[in-house]
Enzyme design. Sequence first.
Site, PDB file in Angstrom:
ATOM      1  N   SER A  63     -16.192 -33.230  96.379  1.00 56.26           N
ATOM      2  CA  SER A  63     -15.172 -33.835  95.505  1.00 56.26           C
ATOM      3  C   SER A  63     -13.827 -34.063  96.170  1.00 56.26           C
ATOM      4  O   SER A  63     -12.957 -34.701  95.568  1.00 56.26           O
ATOM      5  CB  SER A  63     -14.968 -32.963  94.279  1.00 56.26           C
ATOM      6  OG  SER A  63     -16.056 -33.148  93.427  1.00 56.26           O
ATOM      7  N   LYS A  66     -12.853 -37.558  96.288  1.00 60.02           N
ATOM      8  CA  LYS A  66     -12.282 -38.225  95.103  1.00 60.02           C
ATOM      9  C   LYS A  66     -10.787 -38.525  95.280  1.00 60.02           C
ATOM     10  O   LYS A  66     -10.257 -39.444  94.649  1.00 60.02           O
ATOM     11  CB  LYS A  66     -12.495 -37.365  93.861  1.00 60.02           C
ATOM     12  CG  LYS A  66     -13.977 -37.147  93.517  1.00 60.02           C
ATOM     13  CD  LYS A  66     -14.157 -36.116  92.408  1.00 60.02           C
ATOM     14  CE  LYS A  66     -15.622 -35.851  92.115  1.00 60.02           C
ATOM     15  NZ  LYS A  66     -15.813 -34.777  91.110  1.00 60.02           N
ATOM     16  N   TYR A 191     -21.362 -43.098  94.959  1.00 62.03           N
ATOM     17  CA  TYR A 191     -20.567 -41.880  94.714  1.00 62.03           C
ATOM     18  C   TYR A 191     -21.119 -40.698  95.525  1.00 62.03           C
ATOM     19  O   TYR A 191     -20.376 -39.986  96.207  1.00 62.03           O
ATOM     20  CB  TYR A 191     -20.581 -41.604  93.204  1.00 62.03           C
ATOM     21  CG  TYR A 191     -20.177 -40.214  92.789  1.00 62.03           C
ATOM     22  CD1 TYR A 191     -18.840 -39.829  92.759  1.00 62.03           C
ATOM     23  CD2 TYR A 191     -21.133 -39.267  92.423  1.00 62.03           C
ATOM     24  CE1 TYR A 191     -18.473 -38.547  92.384  1.00 62.03           C
ATOM     25  CE2 TYR A 191     -20.774 -37.990  92.036  1.00 62.03           C
ATOM     26  CZ  TYR A 191     -19.450 -37.636  92.021  1.00 62.03           C
ATOM     27  OH  TYR A 191     -19.092 -36.360  91.647  1.00 62.03           O
ATOM     28  N   TYR A 243     -10.551 -28.755  88.383  1.00 59.50           N
ATOM     29  CA  TYR A 243     -11.318 -28.756  87.129  1.00 59.50           C
ATOM     30  C   TYR A 243     -10.691 -27.818  86.114  1.00 59.50           C
ATOM     31  O   TYR A 243      -9.469 -27.796  85.982  1.00 59.50           O
ATOM     32  CB  TYR A 243     -12.788 -28.394  87.406  1.00 59.50           C
ATOM     33  CG  TYR A 243     -13.389 -29.227  88.497  1.00 59.50           C
ATOM     34  CD1 TYR A 243     -13.437 -30.605  88.371  1.00 59.50           C
ATOM     35  CD2 TYR A 243     -13.881 -28.650  89.656  1.00 59.50           C
ATOM     36  CE1 TYR A 243     -13.978 -31.391  89.371  1.00 59.50           C
ATOM     37  CE2 TYR A 243     -14.427 -29.430  90.657  1.00 59.50           C
ATOM     38  CZ  TYR A 243     -14.467 -30.797  90.511  1.00 59.50           C
ATOM     39  OH  TYR A 243     -14.989 -31.574  91.495  1.00 59.50           O
ATOM     40  N   VAL A 261     -17.344 -28.839  95.885  1.00 59.40           N
ATOM     41  CA  VAL A 261     -18.367 -27.783  95.780  1.00 59.40           C
ATOM     42  C   VAL A 261     -18.992 -27.412  97.120  1.00 59.40           C
ATOM     43  O   VAL A 261     -19.771 -26.461  97.188  1.00 59.40           O
ATOM     44  CB  VAL A 261     -19.492 -28.089  94.760  1.00 59.40           C
ATOM     45  CG1 VAL A 261     -19.003 -28.013  93.338  1.00 59.40           C
ATOM     46  CG2 VAL A 261     -20.183 -29.394  95.047  1.00 59.40           C
TER      47      VAL A 261
HETATM   48  N1  GLU Z   1     -21.194 -34.475  94.324  1.00 59.87           N
HETATM   49  C1  GLU Z   1     -20.868 -33.367  93.486  1.00 59.87           C
HETATM   50  C2  GLU Z   1     -21.379 -33.627  92.088  1.00 59.87           C
HETATM   51  O1  GLU Z   1     -21.280 -34.722  91.642  1.00 59.87           O
HETATM   52  C3  GLU Z   1     -19.376 -33.192  93.503  1.00 59.87           C
HETATM   53  C4  GLU Z   1     -18.915 -32.033  92.689  1.00 59.87           C
HETATM   54  C5  GLU Z   1     -17.760 -31.281  93.308  1.00 59.87           C
HETATM   55  O2  GLU Z   1     -17.554 -31.276  94.517  1.00 59.87           O
HETATM   56  O3  GLU Z   1     -17.044 -30.637  92.553  1.00 59.87           O
HETATM   57  O4  GLU Z   1     -21.919 -32.796  91.443  1.00 59.87           O
END
Ligand code: GLU
Length: 307
Positions: A63, A66, A191, A243, A261
């Site tokens: 993430s 992002k 993504y 989050y 993650v």
């Molecule tokens: N590719 C992971 C997902 O979509 C990213 C989640 C993350 O890094 O928090 O679940």
Amino acid sequence: MDYQTILNEIKTEVSPLLNEGKVADYIPALADVDPEQFAMTITLFDGKEYSVGCSDTLFSIQSISKVFTFTMALKLYRKELYKRIGREPSGNPFNSLVQLEYENGKPRNPFINAGAINVTDSLISFYKNDKITYEEILKFIQAISKDNSIKSCDEVASSEMEHGYRNLALANLMKSFNNLDNESVNVVKTYFKHCAIEMNTKMLSRSMMYLANNGTDPITKLEYITPSQSKRINAVMLTCGHYDASGDFAYRVGLPGKSGVGGGIVAVVPNIMGISVWSPRLNKQGNSLVGTKALELFTTKTGLSIF
Ligand code: GLU
């Protein structure tokens, strides 16, 4: 300030915690990593870099990507982007479907999964093709990190696709509310591809320089975004970057940051430095447990928080 000594102290202080938390195993290819690794790098505006631990080891940025896609979309669409995505903290888990349903398919912010999938969709609409979109994302990341060797790991991307039912559900739900332009499968594939990009803490800390310096890389002097856009991205990192633990991260660390993650975290000390830390085991909200602790120790020891 003796940054190297501070980083060495942090490594010693976090080592008893390295067996706490859990590696992300909902993406099987990510669960293979040696969970007790630790690395941290800071990069200053004069190009000086300080590291501790395995700062050359590549890991899945997940993430953290992002931040880069949000940067690209904000630059392209400006205020228009907020017609499709909000900018408020969600207070919900990163992959929650519930809030998206009762908010009519408009994701709360660009850093929860639904929001990031929507950002990727906006980029595909702009570049007209998912392959070119991924290449543009990669080019941008290579440019801001000053490293052309950066690439995505196909094994992780396919593993995510094979187990990506929830992310596909998020995309389909947005599509059902007419808030996704392209085919869900293509958007989610793109993504996953950018989530599966691999970097180390040196590259990631370097990549934060434009956000630490009002949108302009302080070393190359290249302007990537305007000071105002940089302010906004930092604000969303502070309020939404972790989050449903974003409040806790702001409380403990006091810096704009974004986790993934894969166990990586990036953070920005405005006007001073970029930081990245990595340790794969995660806390309950999906953020690196040791990484968060290391950043907390860093701002406590140096006084370099924004508060
Ligand atoms: N590719 C992971 C997902 O979509 C990213 C989640 C993350 O890094 O928090 O679940």
